[in-house]
Write a protein that holds these residues in place. Sequence first.
Motif, short mmCIF file in Angstrom:
data_model
loop_
_atom_site.label_atom_id
_atom_site.label_comp_id
_atom_site.label_asym_id
_atom_site.label_seq_id
_atom_site.Cartn_x
_atom_site.Cartn_y
_atom_site.Cartn_z
N ALA A 56 0.86 -1.19 0.00
CA ALA A 56 0.00 0.00 0.00
C ALA A 56 0.89 1.25 0.00
CB ALA A 56 -0.89 0.00 1.23
N GLN A 57 0.40 2.34 -0.59
CA GLN A 57 1.19 3.57 -0.65
C GLN A 57 0.52 4.67 0.16
OE1 GLN A 57 2.78 4.36 -4.79
NE2 GLN A 57 1.08 3.00 -5.25
N GLU A 58 1.36 5.40 0.91
CA GLU A 58 0.81 6.43 1.80
C GLU A 58 0.55 7.74 1.05
OE1 GLU A 58 3.00 6.97 5.42
OE2 GLU A 58 1.51 8.35 6.23
N VAL A 59 -0.60 8.34 1.34
CA VAL A 59 -0.94 9.65 0.81
C VAL A 59 -1.43 10.51 1.99
CG1 VAL A 59 -1.61 8.89 -1.51
CG2 VAL A 59 -3.32 8.87 0.31
N LEU A 60 -1.70 11.75 1.76
CA LEU A 60 -2.32 12.58 2.79
C LEU A 60 -3.39 13.42 2.13
CD1 LEU A 60 -2.43 13.43 5.74
CD2 LEU A 60 -0.64 15.10 5.27
N LEU A 61 -4.63 13.16 2.51
CA LEU A 61 -5.77 13.84 1.91
C LEU A 61 -6.21 14.97 2.85
CD1 LEU A 61 -7.73 10.61 0.91
CD2 LEU A 61 -6.07 11.88 -0.46
N PRO A 62 -6.85 15.98 2.31
CA PRO A 62 -7.27 17.08 3.18
C PRO A 62 -8.43 16.68 4.10
CG PRO A 62 -8.02 17.46 0.94
CD PRO A 62 -7.19 16.23 0.90
N THR A 63 -8.56 17.43 5.18
CA THR A 63 -9.68 17.25 6.10
C THR A 63 -10.94 17.89 5.51
OG1 THR A 63 -8.33 17.10 8.06
CG2 THR A 63 -10.53 18.02 8.35
N LEU A 64 -10.77 19.03 4.85
CA LEU A 64 -11.92 19.75 4.28
C LEU A 64 -12.33 19.10 2.96
CD1 LEU A 64 -10.97 23.51 4.73
CD2 LEU A 64 -12.71 22.22 5.96
N ALA A 65 -13.58 18.70 2.89
CA ALA A 65 -14.08 18.09 1.65
C ALA A 65 -15.30 18.87 1.18
CB ALA A 65 -14.45 16.64 1.90
#
Length: 559
Positions: A56-65
Motif C-alpha cells: 500500500a502507498q501512503e498519501v495525505l488527503l485534506p480534512t476539508l471536503a
Amino acid sequence: MRETPADAEIPSHQLMLRAGLIRKLAAGVYNYLPLGLKVLRKFENIVRAEMNLAGAQEVLLPTLAPASLWRQTGRWEAYGPELMRITDRHKREFALGPTHEEVITDLVRREVKSYRQFPLTLYQIQTKFRDEIRPRFGVMRGREFGMKDAYSFHTNQDDLDKTYWEMYEVYSNIFKRCGLKFQAVEAESGPIGGSSSHEFMVLAGNGEDLILACPKCHYAANREKTPVGYLKPASQEQLPLTKVATPGQRTIAEVSAFLKVQPSAMIKTLLYQGDGQTVAALIRGDRTLNETKLKNHLKVSTLVLANETTVREVTGAETGYAGPFNLGKTPIVADLSLAGRDNLVSGANENNFHYQNVNAGRDFRVEAYVDLANAEENDPCPKCEGTLSEMRGIEVGHIFKLGTKYSAALNATFLDEKGEAKPIIMGCYGIGTGRTIAAAIEQNHDENGIIWPLPIAPYQVVLTSLDPKYPEVNKASERIYRELILKNVDVIWDERDERPGVKFKDADLLGIPIRINIGKRKLREGKVEIRLRHDQSCFELSPIEVISRVQELIQTLSP
Ligand code: ATP
Ligand code: MG
C-alpha cells in the motif's frame, strides 16, 4: 495525577489522564502530551510498516471536503448529524472528513484510467471528525480522532477479494505485533456500506461490543451480525383466548411470576419509530431484541423506541400492557423465536390486563417473521454443531468490501482491455489509532497503572536513580543511559530529586516494561536491579551485564 479523575469512567481513560498521556480540551477533543504522542507514533509506525509491506502507498488527503462531492454520493444527507459541516466566507459548504471514500474516489477517478494501473491501495494516517452523539472514554470515542484509512481499487471482484484477505492478514499482523489479544469478527457495514465486512476487536472486559465465538469451528461475529436459530417447537392444541387481570404487573419478570408462566411462553411487544413510522416488534419473553437487526429489516436510517404518548395512542394502554392486537395501520414484525409457538401470554392493550392462549394467525397477523434477537452465550453456532460463547471487545479496526457503491455514484471508471469504461471496484480499511492505544490500556493494566506491551510502550526502559545526589550513582546511571541509547534502546532516565517510592509509583503508573534501579547501597556491592512491570519479577546483576541483559529482555518481551 495521584487522584483518579472523577469524570473518567473506565480504567483506560483514567490511566491516560493520570499518566499524563492526554488532556481534555472539550467534549471528545484531546491534547496528546509527550508520552501519549510517543505511544501514538509507535503504533502509527507499526501500522505504516505493515501497510507498506503489503504494497500500500501512503498519501495525505485534506480534512476539508467540498459538500458537492458528498452530495454526489448522497452522504451529505445520509451521514446525518455525525457529519461536521462548515461554511466558508463565500458561503460554500464543506464537510470535515469523518472518512474519505468520496475524496479518494474523486482523486483516483481523475488519475487512474487504464486497467493496467490496477490494483492499487492507498492509505493515510490522518485526523477524522465525527460529531458523536455521546463522545466518551477519552480518545476511545472522540469527536476529533486519529485513523489510518486505506482504500483499494480493482477491476474485478476476485482481485478485491484477494486484497481484502491480504488486509485481513495485515490487520492481524499489526495487532499481533503490538502484543494485543484480539479477535476478528463478521460485522455489519453501517453507514460506510458495502457487501461484507470484518471488525477487529481488542478483547477487554469493558468493551462496548459483544462478540459471539464458536470454539469448535472458529466462527466469530459481532452480536448484531450473529444469526440466531431456534428448534421448531411441537405444535399444541390452540386454547381459547382468555383475558386475565394482572394488576400493576408490567415487566416480563413480573407477569411471569404473577401468572406462573415461563418467560419463553410470553410475547414482548415493543413499539418503535423507524424513520418516524410506528412499528410493533414482537420477541419471546426470554430473549432481547437487537435494534440493528430490526433497523436492517425495516431499511430505516433512524430507529428509536416509541415514547409513552405514542404507546398510549397506538395501544390504548400504558407501557407494560402492549400486545399485538388491533394496532390499526401499525405493521407487526416478529422474531423467529415466536414462529410456530402456541398459547402464549401477552399484554392486552388495556391497563392491568394480559391475555393468555394468544396464537398468531388466529388472534393477530404477523407481517414477517425475521431474526431480530440478540445472540447469547450457549446459543447454537450458526455454522456447526458447536455452542457460542460470549466475549467483550473494543472495535479497533474495520475492513469493508465496498464494491461499486462510491465509484458508481462518482462515475469513477477505468478502461478495460477492450477500451470499455467500467466502474472501479473498491474496498476500504480503517484502524483507529487513538482508540487502539486506549484499548491496549483497557486490556493491559492493574491497580498500579498501565502495563504496556513493549512495542507500543512510551519507553522500553526506565532507568531509576535512587540516590541521584551521590556522584557514583549519577555516574553509573549516566554511563548505562548513554550505552542504552547507543544501542538504540528507548530509555528514559528518572534522575528527579524524589523519594524512591515516588519514582516507583510513577514508573508503575506509566507502565514502562523494564525498570533498572540504581541505588547507592547495591552499587557498592557491585549490583544494580532490574524489575519487570508485567509480572513484577526482579533480579540483580552487575552494571556491566545490564546492557546485554536489557537487549535480551527486549527480545523476549517483543511478540
Ligand atoms: P463505532 O461503531 O465504534 O462508532 P464505526 O463503525 O463508526 O465505529 P468505522 O467507521 O469503521 O467506525 O471507523 C474505523 C475505525 O475508526 C474504527 O474501527 C475505530 O477504531 C475508529 N473510530 C471510529 N469512530 C471513532 C471515534 N469516535 N473515536 C475514536 N476512534 C474511532
Ligand atoms: Mg461510529
